[in-house]
Write a protein that holds these residues in place. Structure first.
Motif, PDB file in Angstrom:
ATOM      1  N   MET A   1       0.837  -1.196   0.000  1.00 33.75           N
ATOM      2  CA  MET A   1       0.000   0.000   0.000  1.00 33.75           C
ATOM      3  C   MET A   1       0.869   1.242   0.000  1.00 33.75           C
ATOM      4  SD  MET A   1      -3.308  -0.465   2.491  1.00 33.75           S
ATOM      5  CE  MET A   1      -3.183   1.185   3.182  1.00 33.75           C
ATOM      6  N   SER A   2       0.572   2.172  -0.896  1.00 28.42           N
ATOM      7  CA  SER A   2       1.350   3.414  -0.881  1.00 28.42           C
ATOM      8  C   SER A   2       0.680   4.393   0.070  1.00 28.42           C
ATOM      9  CB  SER A   2       1.425   4.000  -2.286  1.00 28.42           C
ATOM     10  OG  SER A   2       0.151   4.449  -2.682  1.00 28.42           O
ATOM     11  N   SER A   3       1.465   5.122   0.825  1.00 30.53           N
ATOM     12  CA  SER A   3       0.870   6.076   1.761  1.00 30.53           C
ATOM     13  C   SER A   3       0.556   7.368   1.015  1.00 30.53           C
ATOM     14  CB  SER A   3       1.825   6.344   2.921  1.00 30.53           C
ATOM     15  OG  SER A   3       3.012   6.913   2.434  1.00 30.53           O
ATOM     16  N   LYS A   4      -0.474   8.032   1.480  1.00 26.22           N
ATOM     17  CA  LYS A   4      -0.906   9.284   0.870  1.00 26.22           C
ATOM     18  C   LYS A   4       0.183  10.343   1.126  1.00 26.22           C
ATOM     19  CE  LYS A   4      -5.323  11.753   0.652  1.00 26.22           C
ATOM     20  NZ  LYS A   4      -4.943  13.115   1.002  1.00 26.22           N
ATOM     21  N   PRO A   5       0.579  11.097   0.093  1.00 24.55           N
ATOM     22  CA  PRO A   5       1.605  12.121   0.353  1.00 24.55           C
ATOM     23  C   PRO A   5       1.050  13.206   1.269  1.00 24.55           C
ATOM     24  CG  PRO A   5       0.690  12.379  -1.858  1.00 24.55           C
ATOM     25  CD  PRO A   5       0.091  11.128  -1.284  1.00 24.55           C
ATOM     26  N   SER A   6       1.919  13.827   2.085  1.00 25.53           N
ATOM     27  CA  SER A   6       1.426  14.888   2.959  1.00 25.53           C
ATOM     28  C   SER A   6       1.161  16.144   2.127  1.00 25.53           C
ATOM     29  CB  SER A   6       2.430  15.171   4.064  1.00 25.53           C
ATOM     30  OG  SER A   6       3.665  15.505   3.495  1.00 25.53           O
ATOM     31  N   PRO A 318     -12.157  27.316 -12.615  1.00 28.88           N
ATOM     32  CA  PRO A 318     -11.375  27.656 -11.420  1.00 28.88           C
ATOM     33  C   PRO A 318     -11.672  26.739 -10.233  1.00 28.88           C
ATOM     34  CG  PRO A 318     -12.055  29.661 -12.493  1.00 28.88           C
ATOM     35  CD  PRO A 318     -12.744  28.535 -13.223  1.00 28.88           C
ATOM     36  N   ASP A 319     -12.960  26.509  -9.933  1.00 29.40           N
ATOM     37  CA  ASP A 319     -13.280  25.635  -8.798  1.00 29.40           C
ATOM     38  C   ASP A 319     -12.848  24.198  -9.075  1.00 29.40           C
ATOM     39  OD1 ASP A 319     -14.244  27.552  -7.121  1.00 29.40           O
ATOM     40  OD2 ASP A 319     -16.346  27.303  -7.721  1.00 29.40           O
ATOM     41  N   ALA A 320     -12.989  23.775 -10.322  1.00 35.56           N
ATOM     42  CA  ALA A 320     -12.567  22.414 -10.668  1.00 35.56           C
ATOM     43  C   ALA A 320     -11.057  22.266 -10.468  1.00 35.56           C
ATOM     44  CB  ALA A 320     -12.945  22.105 -12.119  1.00 35.56           C
ATOM     45  N   PHE A 321     -10.290  23.308 -10.832  1.00 34.71           N
ATOM     46  CA  PHE A 321      -8.831  23.254 -10.652  1.00 34.71           C
ATOM     47  C   PHE A 321      -8.477  23.206  -9.164  1.00 34.71           C
ATOM     48  CE2 PHE A 321      -4.662  25.646 -10.516  1.00 34.71           C
ATOM     49  CZ  PHE A 321      -3.894  24.550 -10.865  1.00 34.71           C
ATOM     50  N   GLN A 326      -6.448  20.111  -4.541  1.00 31.26           N
ATOM     51  CA  GLN A 326      -6.686  19.612  -3.180  1.00 31.26           C
ATOM     52  C   GLN A 326      -6.617  18.089  -3.174  1.00 31.26           C
ATOM     53  OE1 GLN A 326      -6.840  21.124  -0.343  1.00 31.26           O
ATOM     54  NE2 GLN A 326      -7.180  23.278  -0.859  1.00 31.26           N
ATOM     55  N   ALA A 327      -7.193  17.452  -4.201  1.00 30.58           N
ATOM     56  CA  ALA A 327      -7.176  15.988  -4.278  1.00 30.58           C
ATOM     57  C   ALA A 327      -5.758  15.479  -4.458  1.00 30.58           C
ATOM     58  CB  ALA A 327      -8.067  15.525  -5.438  1.00 30.58           C
ATOM     59  N   ALA A 328      -4.879  16.294  -5.045  1.00 28.55           N
ATOM     60  CA  ALA A 328      -3.473  15.919  -5.218  1.00 28.55           C
ATOM     61  C   ALA A 328      -2.636  16.339  -3.995  1.00 28.55           C
ATOM     62  CB  ALA A 328      -2.918  16.568  -6.484  1.00 28.55           C
ATOM     63  N   ALA A 329      -3.318  16.677  -2.891  1.00 29.81           N
ATOM     64  CA  ALA A 329      -2.646  17.064  -1.645  1.00 29.81           C
ATOM     65  C   ALA A 329      -1.783  18.313  -1.816  1.00 29.81           C
ATOM     66  CB  ALA A 329      -1.829  15.894  -1.078  1.00 29.81           C
ATOM     67  N   ILE A 330      -2.355  19.299  -2.506  1.00 23.89           N
ATOM     68  CA  ILE A 330      -1.696  20.602  -2.640  1.00 23.89           C
ATOM     69  C   ILE A 330      -2.665  21.654  -2.140  1.00 23.89           C
ATOM     70  CG2 ILE A 330      -0.864  22.303  -4.328  1.00 23.89           C
ATOM     71  CD1 ILE A 330      -0.020  19.557  -5.899  1.00 23.89           C
TER      72      ILE A 330
END
Ligand SMILES: *Cc1c(COP(=O)(O)O)cnc(C)c1O
Length: 392
Positions: A1-6, A318-321, A326-330
């Motif tokens: 299992m890969s851990s979610k990046p911070s 803009p909201d989609a971006f 956020q989903a990419a942990a940024i």
């Protein structure tokens, strides 16, 4: 299992220099309160950096702006022209001084206060007050000052600001909260531009942080007056106070952080520039959709925040971006909602706002900590590319 990046944060303090050592000095010497050698040193260094006769440090950037106005004698019955596209603190500082903000749209190119619009409004809605200033006809208030904001560290056309202010008898208080290190055209120090006061913030997310804090830089008489007001208006060593003062001082502990941070200002500014360049390059791959934040030509901007803005017509993008990042942990959040749309300022005096209202949701401030590593920077850029590539 890969851990979610911070999650990669927007901007966090870089405290990897002499900060810990100087804090230890505060403890060892017991100078932890509002008097101490780091306070004096920080003030002297900030005056030198800004090119002013003097500087005084206070507990926040908001308070710095408020006290600059109060120190200049601006308060109840007065109006202060300022851009609506700013952090709400700019307007709050005016309110706390007792004056009222006059919210103005920003220039479409620079995102800073639209000086042409200011002039138009001064001509159309004010008249000479007989004292060299201007009275706002409808409200009866005196227009006393202009508070341009160096948005995200962008420099200003100081010649135009000071010229307009002279013409209409206005004081100039610069909200340079996020602009430490910036210069006017030709490498001129902000203090040599003819403005009355330059205010910085040292909040945790700013380029230089004291945890929290602020500074007013300006002429010796003004700064002396503000210092007196901020330290309970105390006269001499005993408990004598000659007016109702404030306890708005910065502590030696905060100043210790500030002195350590200033030692690395050049490195911090270089890091911010590098991050800006990376995001500008990314935006350049999607010229129909994205543009980097403005960088006014006349002078040095310091890129506290950088990123890009969406120039296309699809209002859902803009909201989609933001959701994609956020989903990419940024940590990509909305930018400042203009002040005239905020609940406490809904009834404030305001210009029409086509530029600010059209812009704010399209602005994407991307991670910009000064110690953002290559790997994290690449992660941000890859995530953004993954979103925009299909839209070319
Ligand atoms: C950060 C900031 C402020 C407020 O400074 P604080 O130290 O948080 O009170 C004011 N204006 C602008 C433009 C800012 O970015």
């Amino acid at each position: 299992m890969s851990s979610k990046p911070s999650t990669i944060p927007l901007a966090v303090p870089n405290l990897l220099g002499a900060e810990a050592r100087y804090l230890q000095e505060c403890i060892t010497s017991t100078f932890v309160s509002s008097v101490g050698p780091f306070v004096n040193q920080f003030e002297a260094e900030l005056a030198t950096l800004t090119g002013t006769e003097a500087a005084t440090v206070v507990c926040s950037g908001t308070v710095a702006l408020q006290m600059a106005l109060t120190g200049l004698g601006i308060g109840p019955g007065d109006l202060v022209m300022m851009p609506s596209l700013s952090f709400i603190a700019t307007a709050n500082s005016v309110s706390h001084s007792g004056a009222k903000p006059w919210l103005i749209d920003c220039d479409v190119q620079s995102w800073t206060l639209d000086l042409g619009l200011c002039r138009e409004l001064l001509e159309r809605e004010t008249e000479p007050d007989g004292n060299g200033g201007r009275r706002h006809r409808e409200s009866g208030l005196s227009v006393r000052a202009i508070m341009p904001v160096m948005i995200m560290g962008a420099t200003l056309d100081f010649g135009a600001v000071v010229g307009l202010a002279k013409e209409y008898g206005l004081r100039v208080v610069v909200d340079a909260a996020a602009a430490i290190g910036a210069e006017a055209k030709g490498g001129v120090a902000l203090g040599a531009t003819g403005v009355d006061a330059i205010c910085y913030s040292f909040n945790g997310n700013k380029t230089i942080t004291c945890g929290g804090g602020g500074c007013v830089a300006g002429g010796a008489a003004l700064i002396g007056r503000i210092r007196h007001l901020c330290s309970t208006a105390r006269v001499g060593r005993d408990y004598d106070h000659d007016e109702i003062g404030y306890n708005f001082r910065m502590t030696n502990v905060q100043a210790a952080l500030g002195v350590a941070q200033l030692e690395r200002l050049d490195d911090f500014l270089a890091a911010k520039q590098r991050i800006r360049d990376a995001y500008a390059k990314l935006a350049g791959r999607y010229p129909d959709h994205l543009s980097p934040f403005p960088q006014p030509e006349a002078g040095r901007s310091v890129h506290w925040f950088s990123g890009f803005w969406y120039r296309g017509d699809d209002e859902s993008l803009p909201d989609a971006f933001r959701a994609h990042m956020q989903a990419a942990a940024i940590d990509l959040r909305s930018f400042w909602k203009p002040i005239h749309l905020q609940e406490p300022y809904r009834n404030a005096l305001a210009s029409n706002m086509p530029v600010a209202e059209g812009l704010w949701r399209r602005i994407f401030p991307l991670p910009c900590s000064t110690h953002l590593g290559d790997e994290d920077l690449a992660r941000v850029i890859d995530a953004a590319d993954a979103f925009w590539a299909p839209h070319v």
